[in-house]
Design an enzyme around this catalytic site. Structure first.
Site, PDB file in Angstrom:
ATOM      1  N   CYS A 241     -21.766  13.431   3.176  1.00  0.00           N
ATOM      2  CA  CYS A 241     -22.472  12.148   4.314  1.00  0.00           C
ATOM      3  C   CYS A 241     -24.208  11.880   3.488  1.00  0.00           C
ATOM      4  O   CYS A 241     -24.803  13.015   4.221  1.00  0.00           O
ATOM      5  CB  CYS A 241     -22.564  12.202   5.748  1.00  0.00           C
ATOM      6  SG  CYS A 241     -22.729  10.629   6.074  1.00  0.00           S
ATOM      7  N   ASN A 250     -16.387  11.821   3.280  1.00  0.00           N
ATOM      8  CA  ASN A 250     -14.815  11.117   3.853  1.00  0.00           C
ATOM      9  C   ASN A 250     -13.846  12.064   4.338  1.00  0.00           C
ATOM     10  O   ASN A 250     -13.885  13.189   3.671  1.00  0.00           O
ATOM     11  CB  ASN A 250     -13.973  10.659   2.453  1.00  0.00           C
ATOM     12  CG  ASN A 250     -14.894   9.862   1.543  1.00  0.00           C
ATOM     13  OD1 ASN A 250     -15.146   8.074   2.533  1.00  0.00           O
ATOM     14  ND2 ASN A 250     -16.040   9.740   0.833  1.00  0.00           N
TER      15      ASN A 250
END
Length: 303
Positions: A241, A250
């Protein structure tokens, strides 16, 4: 709450959304091998590539090569991200089955990420959407920051619904409600999903949850409770991220499949083959998979 769906479609996003943030260049043959392994595992939809400027996303510079060399299975949807008409034309030439356009539910995120307002972003995609319809290619819309934004914080549900309406009016076949920074929690997710289902058929809505705060599986379960039956995940938990240092991105496909299997929900996907694919790509990247279920199942085999 209604009964959980009996069948779920998993959109495997590892080859595109997962790999695009990797700093080291990954050879095309490794990406091809990954997509082929995922095809063999039984996914009905694989996000295989992205036709964006290599200047912005160098990792996706091999997309034409990847799309040309993968072994396609009839009935499988191979999706590509297309930010503009140039991207769409490349996707068309590459034989993509679905093109993905994207906006944001956060005005601040849209300005920082795509340098325009939400309304402008939807307007920009009008030509791409029309071309997709003309060529009978599936059109998917993705909405970033549907549950929170790194710049503006909270995102009103009304903003998410507005973008869903905009993408619906462009003719999207499917719309992703994405938790880009992983801050969504179960009740909030249910509220958002129920609200947007008033603007677009529930059967065409998908949940794209990041696991930054460890909430992704809970959010998927919460979405199942309100009837959502399409989810995005990434093999081995690929994809960091960019807004939370060192955080996972994810949700890992292996973890999602393990949960769904336990719930007796059919996916048509071979979990063992996905574990193998996750271990393959993690070995190439020189690090352990982020997937807890994947690592546990792999270790159990060795034991």
């Amino acid at each position: 709450m209604s009964q959980l769906p009996q069948q779920v479609k998993i959109v495997e996003v590892g080859p595109r959304d997962g790999l695009q943030n990797e700093k080291e260049s990954i050879p095309a043959e490794v990406k091809i091998e990954l997509v082929n392994r995922l095809t063999t595992a039984g996914f009905a939809n694989i996000e295989a590539a992205s036709f964006v400027s290599p200047k912005w996303v160098p990792q996706m510079a091999t997309s034409t090569e990847v799309m040309a060399a993968i072994t396609r299975k009839p009935g499988v949807i191979y999706s590509v991200l297309t930010p503009n008409m140039k991207g769409f034309e490349a996707a068309l030439a590459a034989g993509a089955d679905e093109v993905v356009i994207f906006s944001s539910a956060s005005e601040a995120f849209a300005q920082k990420n795509i340098n325009c307002s939400i309304a402008e972003s939807i307007e920009r995609f009008r030509e791409v959407a029309a071309a997709a319809k003309q060529h009978q290619i599936r059109l998917r819309g993705s909405i970033s920051c549907s549950f929170g934004c790194p710049y503006q914080g909270e995102v009103p549900v009304s903003s998410v619904a507005d973008v869903v309406r905009g993408l619906r009016d462009l003719g999207c076949d499917e719309i992703d409600i994405a938790d880009t920074i992983g801050v969504g929690t179960a009740r909030q997710v249910q509220h958002v999903m129920q609200s947007v289902a008033q603007e677009f058929p529930l059967a065409g809505l998908s949940g794209h949850f990041h696991d930054t705060y460890g909430q992704a599986l809970a959010n998927i379960y919460a979405s199942l409770e309100v009837g959502v039956s399409i989810f995005h995940s990434s093999v081995a938990g690929l994809g960091g991220c960019p807004y939370a240092k060192g955080a996972t991105g994810n949700v890992a496909t292996e973890d999602v499949l393990f949960m769904l299997q336990g719930l007796g929900i059919h996916t048509g996907i071979d979990l063992d083959a996905v574990v193998d694919a996750g271990q393959f790509i993690s070995a190439h990247l020189g690090r352990k998979a982020v997937s807890r279920a994947g690592n546990a199942l792999a270790a159990k085999r060795l034991g």
